[in-house]
Design a protein around this motif. Structure first.
Motif, PDB file in Angstrom:
ATOM      1  N   HIS A  99       0.831  -1.206   0.000  1.00 42.74           N
ATOM      2  CA  HIS A  99       0.000   0.000   0.000  1.00 42.74           C
ATOM      3  C   HIS A  99       0.865   1.254   0.000  1.00 42.74           C
ATOM      4  CE1 HIS A  99      -3.409   2.569   0.675  1.00 42.74           C
ATOM      5  NE2 HIS A  99      -3.104   2.838   1.937  1.00 42.74           N
ATOM      6  N   CYS A 131       0.894   4.135  -3.005  1.00 46.61           N
ATOM      7  CA  CYS A 131       0.455   5.513  -2.767  1.00 46.61           C
ATOM      8  C   CYS A 131       1.519   6.548  -3.127  1.00 46.61           C
ATOM      9  CB  CYS A 131       0.031   5.689  -1.312  1.00 46.61           C
ATOM     10  SG  CYS A 131      -1.522   4.848  -0.899  1.00 46.61           S
ATOM     11  N   GLY A 143      -0.160   8.286  -6.563  1.00 46.46           N
ATOM     12  CA  GLY A 143      -1.213   8.256  -5.557  1.00 46.46           C
ATOM     13  C   GLY A 143      -1.741   6.855  -5.335  1.00 46.46           C
ATOM     14  N   CYS A 144      -2.716   6.740  -4.448  1.00 45.98           N
ATOM     15  CA  CYS A 144      -3.273   5.433  -4.070  1.00 45.98           C
ATOM     16  C   CYS A 144      -4.275   4.994  -5.133  1.00 45.98           C
ATOM     17  CB  CYS A 144      -3.945   5.528  -2.704  1.00 45.98           C
ATOM     18  SG  CYS A 144      -2.905   6.237  -1.406  1.00 45.98           S
ATOM     19  N   ALA A 158      -7.715  -0.246  -5.499  1.00 40.85           N
ATOM     20  CA  ALA A 158      -7.066   0.718  -4.603  1.00 40.85           C
ATOM     21  C   ALA A 158      -7.707   0.701  -3.227  1.00 40.85           C
ATOM     22  CB  ALA A 158      -7.136   2.117  -5.214  1.00 40.85           C
ATOM     23  N   ALA A 200      -6.142  -0.461   0.501  1.00 38.31           N
ATOM     24  CA  ALA A 200      -6.212   0.368   1.714  1.00 38.31           C
ATOM     25  C   ALA A 200      -6.814  -0.420   2.866  1.00 38.31           C
ATOM     26  CB  ALA A 200      -7.021   1.631   1.437  1.00 38.31           C
ATOM     27  N   ARG A 226     -12.056   5.336  -3.763  1.00 42.88           N
ATOM     28  CA  ARG A 226     -10.991   5.482  -4.758  1.00 42.88           C
ATOM     29  C   ARG A 226     -11.352   4.716  -6.026  1.00 42.88           C
ATOM     30  NH1 ARG A 226      -9.304   4.313   0.063  1.00 42.88           N
ATOM     31  NH2 ARG A 226      -7.822   5.649   1.196  1.00 42.88           N
ATOM     32  N   GLN A 242       3.714  14.109  -1.455  1.00 45.24           N
ATOM     33  CA  GLN A 242       2.407  13.458  -1.260  1.00 45.24           C
ATOM     34  C   GLN A 242       1.527  14.234  -0.275  1.00 45.24           C
ATOM     35  OE1 GLN A 242       2.171  11.120  -3.361  1.00 45.24           O
ATOM     36  NE2 GLN A 242       4.369  10.934  -3.783  1.00 45.24           N
ATOM     37  N   GLY A 250      -3.545   7.844   2.649  1.00 51.73           N
ATOM     38  CA  GLY A 250      -4.542   7.218   1.792  1.00 51.73           C
ATOM     39  C   GLY A 250      -5.268   8.184   0.880  1.00 51.73           C
ATOM     40  N   VAL A 278      -5.619  10.593  -5.017  1.00 55.36           N
ATOM     41  CA  VAL A 278      -6.710   9.649  -5.280  1.00 55.36           C
ATOM     42  C   VAL A 278      -7.524  10.049  -6.514  1.00 55.36           C
ATOM     43  CG1 VAL A 278      -6.925   8.851  -2.916  1.00 55.36           C
ATOM     44  CG2 VAL A 278      -8.221  10.850  -3.646  1.00 55.36           C
TER      45      VAL A 278
END
Length: 333
Positions: A70, A74, A78-79, A126, A130, A151, A183, A312, A316
């Motif tokens: 994960h 991310c 991104g996630c 995604a 998470a 997401r 991020q 998280g 997204v």
């Protein structure tokens, strides 16, 4: 030695206060939300947890792997589950050197297949990742926090971006803070999320320089506890020891989600240079010093839950952006 300077990190953490903290940090724009699938795929989080409980019982190393998966997803685009995408010609994120030892893909695919049988094309890869990271922490005796969902999956995965955006294992606090800032994560997020290293292992090539050639003169990192360094050298017997040789990132309690990671750093027994660096900065060092006291376990749990929610949200895709795939690991070329 860390200074006594602090960020007012000390907090009283109970389950009620933790949930309040999570509510305060929830996004105001509604891009992600709690219980996103309540109407479209009710019970999906319970399904994920049940599947993972069985998988973790069969493989005690899987929680650390899914938590790392994960993180690595991310930090690149991104996630969005882009790390799950495969390439025939070795050009996806999976093919980048920092991801060469990342694993857990099959577990995510298995869970996705179970969900597709009940709720086809509803739940993103995604979001599954998470949830899996959260459950990896929970089943390792860590905090049980609520995950924002909603997401969608990306359909681009580029090797060079993994090289560009994944934090280096030998970075100092300045470097690490810069990688996390990309991020939209703070220095506190960085030192707290680094606590995920309370689970898992590292392979010899990621820390052997500290044992054999720290400054280029064939020396040992002088900040390492000598006995600890000697023990590591018995596992990684040469600077070029193969990738199969590993050591726990947290020698205090390697299979339990707790503050053992910070205790090992404080004792100068950090495995990675990037972990050891946290003690040398006055701010991150203050947090390490605080967490060296096991009585602040609940504070760490509360901080980690908030930091994971912050991470998280990185890059997204929501609404009509991105896609929902029936299989996470499709080929992109």
């Amino acid at each position: 030695m860390a200074s006594n300077k602090s960020w007012s990190f000390v907090a009283v953490a109970s389950s009620a206060i933790l949930m309040t903290m999570l509510a305060v940090t929830a996004r105001a724009d509604g891009a992600l939300q709690y219980d996103f699938y309540n109407a479209t795929c009710p019970g999906v989080e319970d399904l994920v947890r049940a599947e993972l409980k069985a998988k973790f019982a069969a493989d005690v190393t899987l929680p650390a792997a899914l938590l790392r998966l994960h993180f690595h997803d991310c930090f690149v685009r991104g996630c969005d589950a882009s790390i799950m995408l495969k390439s025939h010609n070795g050009t996806s994120e999976q093919d980048a050197d920092p991801n060469s030892t990342v694993r857990g893909y099959e577990a995510i695919e298995d869970i996705k297949a179970k969900i597709e049988a009940t709720c086809p094309l509803i739940v993103s890869c995604a979001d599954i990742m998470a949830m899996a990271a959260r459950d990896a922490v929970y089943f390792s005796e860590g905090p049980d926090y609520q995950v924002e969902t909603g997401r969608r999956d990306g359909n681009v995965s580029i090797l060079e971006e993994a090289l560009q955006f994944l934090p280096p294992s030998d970075g100092n606090v300045t470097v690490l803070t810069q990688f996390f800032a990309v991020q939209n994560l703070t220095m506190k997020d960085m030192v707290v999320l680094s606590g995920a290293h309370t689970l898992g292992i590292a392979h010899c090539p990621s820390f052997s320089k500290r044992l054999y050639n720290f400054t280029g003169a064939g020396d040992v990192d002088p900040t390492m506890d000598p006995a600890y360094a000697k023990n590591l050298a018995t596992v990684c017997s040469t600077p070029a020891d193969n990738v199969a040789s590993v050591q726990p990132l947290d020698p205090v309690s390697p299979a339990k989600f707790d503050t053992g990671y910070y205790q090992s750093i404080y004792a100068h027994q950090a495995l990675l240079q990037s972990d050891a660096a946290l003690l040398e900065d006055s701010l991150t060092g203050a947090y390490v010093q605080l967490m060296n006291n096991a009585t602040y376990l609940d504070t760490f749990f509360a901080d980690f839950a908030v930091a994971m929610i912050n991470m998280g949200r990185a890059g997204v895709r929501t609404g009509v952006d991105g896609e929902i795939r029936d299989t996470c690991g499709v080929y992109i070329d």
